[in-house]
Scaffold this motif. Sequence first.
Motif, PDB file in Angstrom:
ATOM      1  N   GLN A 140       0.844  -1.240   0.051  1.00 56.08           N
ATOM      2  CA  GLN A 140      -0.209  -0.116  -0.066  1.00 56.08           C
ATOM      3  C   GLN A 140       0.831   1.307  -0.003  1.00 56.08           C
ATOM      4  O   GLN A 140       0.609   2.114  -0.561  1.00 56.08           O
ATOM      5  N   LYS A 141       1.977   1.054   0.802  1.00 52.75           N
ATOM      6  CA  LYS A 141       2.788   2.385   1.222  1.00 52.75           C
ATOM      7  C   LYS A 141       4.137   1.984   1.062  1.00 52.75           C
ATOM      8  O   LYS A 141       4.461   1.170   1.545  1.00 52.75           O
ATOM      9  N   GLU A 146       6.090   7.219  -4.230  1.00 46.23           N
ATOM     10  CA  GLU A 146       4.659   7.010  -4.179  1.00 46.23           C
ATOM     11  C   GLU A 146       4.340   5.796  -5.016  1.00 46.23           C
ATOM     12  O   GLU A 146       4.725   5.794  -6.084  1.00 46.23           O
ATOM     13  N   VAL A 147       3.623   4.846  -4.384  1.00 47.25           N
ATOM     14  CA  VAL A 147       3.457   3.571  -4.949  1.00 47.25           C
ATOM     15  C   VAL A 147       2.708   3.818  -6.101  1.00 47.25           C
ATOM     16  O   VAL A 147       2.611   3.148  -7.070  1.00 47.25           O
ATOM     17  N   ASP A 148       1.531   4.672  -5.858  1.00 45.46           N
ATOM     18  CA  ASP A 148       0.394   4.882  -6.847  1.00 45.46           C
ATOM     19  C   ASP A 148       1.019   5.437  -8.416  1.00 45.46           C
ATOM     20  O   ASP A 148       0.633   5.067  -9.403  1.00 45.46           O
ATOM     21  N   LYS A 149       1.968   6.300  -7.936  1.00 44.38           N
ATOM     22  CA  LYS A 149       2.586   6.829  -8.925  1.00 44.38           C
ATOM     23  C   LYS A 149       3.289   5.913 -10.132  1.00 44.38           C
ATOM     24  O   LYS A 149       3.395   5.891 -11.204  1.00 44.38           O
ATOM     25  N   ILE A 151       2.763   2.737  -9.823  1.00 49.01           N
ATOM     26  CA  ILE A 151       1.862   1.806 -10.584  1.00 49.01           C
ATOM     27  C   ILE A 151       1.163   2.357 -11.826  1.00 49.01           C
ATOM     28  O   ILE A 151       0.978   1.598 -12.838  1.00 49.01           O
ATOM     29  N   SER A 152       0.904   3.661 -11.776  1.00 49.58           N
ATOM     30  CA  SER A 152       0.296   4.377 -12.898  1.00 49.58           C
ATOM     31  C   SER A 152       1.136   4.276 -14.190  1.00 49.58           C
ATOM     32  O   SER A 152       0.885   4.037 -15.437  1.00 49.58           O
ATOM     33  N   LYS A 155       1.406   0.698 -15.430  1.00 50.86           N
ATOM     34  CA  LYS A 155      -0.060   0.367 -16.124  1.00 50.86           C
ATOM     35  C   LYS A 155       0.129   1.032 -17.715  1.00 50.86           C
ATOM     36  O   LYS A 155      -0.647   0.270 -18.528  1.00 50.86           O
ATOM     37  N   THR A 161      -0.145  -4.973 -12.391  1.00 52.32           N
ATOM     38  CA  THR A 161       0.459  -4.699 -11.095  1.00 52.32           C
ATOM     39  C   THR A 161      -0.746  -5.182 -10.137  1.00 52.32           C
ATOM     40  O   THR A 161      -1.753  -4.891 -10.379  1.00 52.32           O
ATOM     41  N   LYS A 163      -1.702  -4.446  -5.916  1.00 54.46           N
ATOM     42  CA  LYS A 163      -1.191  -3.705  -4.490  1.00 54.46           C
ATOM     43  C   LYS A 163      -1.984  -4.374  -3.409  1.00 54.46           C
ATOM     44  O   LYS A 163      -3.218  -4.669  -3.460  1.00 54.46           O
TER      45      LYS A 163
END
Length: 197
Positions: A140-141, A146-149, A151-152, A155, A161, A163
């Motif tokens: 998650q973190k 920044e994990v989401d960045k 992953i984006s 993708k 990916t 999470k």
Amino acid sequence: MIVKHQNSEAVIIVVHEIYGVNLHIEEVCKSLFKAGYDVICPNLLGQEEAFEYLQEEEAYRNFMSNIGFSKASEIITKLLVEVKDNYQKVFIVGFSVGATIAWLCSDKEFVSGVVGYYGSRIRDFLDVVPLCPTILFFPQKEQSFEVDKLISSLKEKKIPTYKFNGYHGFSDPYSTNYHSESSKNAYNTMMDFLIEH
């Protein structure tokens, strides 16, 4: 560490974290062996004793100063070349820096698939274009990015990916960040991937 069946058609190269071949990595290897795969886990550190988790900074400095991603990926590539003609399938499963090393080797045509657990430094090598099926697991973190960045960005490259709840090291039962449910879910996702490919 090498464990072999009599007639396995598939081998998995397991790439360890900065700590070396510790209990967690040994158990991963045994589990994959029980699932029917030959398993090879090279000791990239070149030392018998693995680092303790409390030695994280020392282990990281040792890896970056004495091994590094370039040398480590060369070692794994050489190993892949040595074993590829003996198997129908050659997979790489990496953890942390090992996941980044696996990512760096995903552009080899003879690799059947790559699984990376929390390879945070993959963010430094987004120019890599995998030539084999590749899946990446993230927590998650993360403290350092920044994990989401990330992953984006992955993708956009069409890299599957996942999470999971928890933090870096969620699949390691010896880590203070161990997350039982996430570990189980990631393991099952990995096994489904290996069977599919």
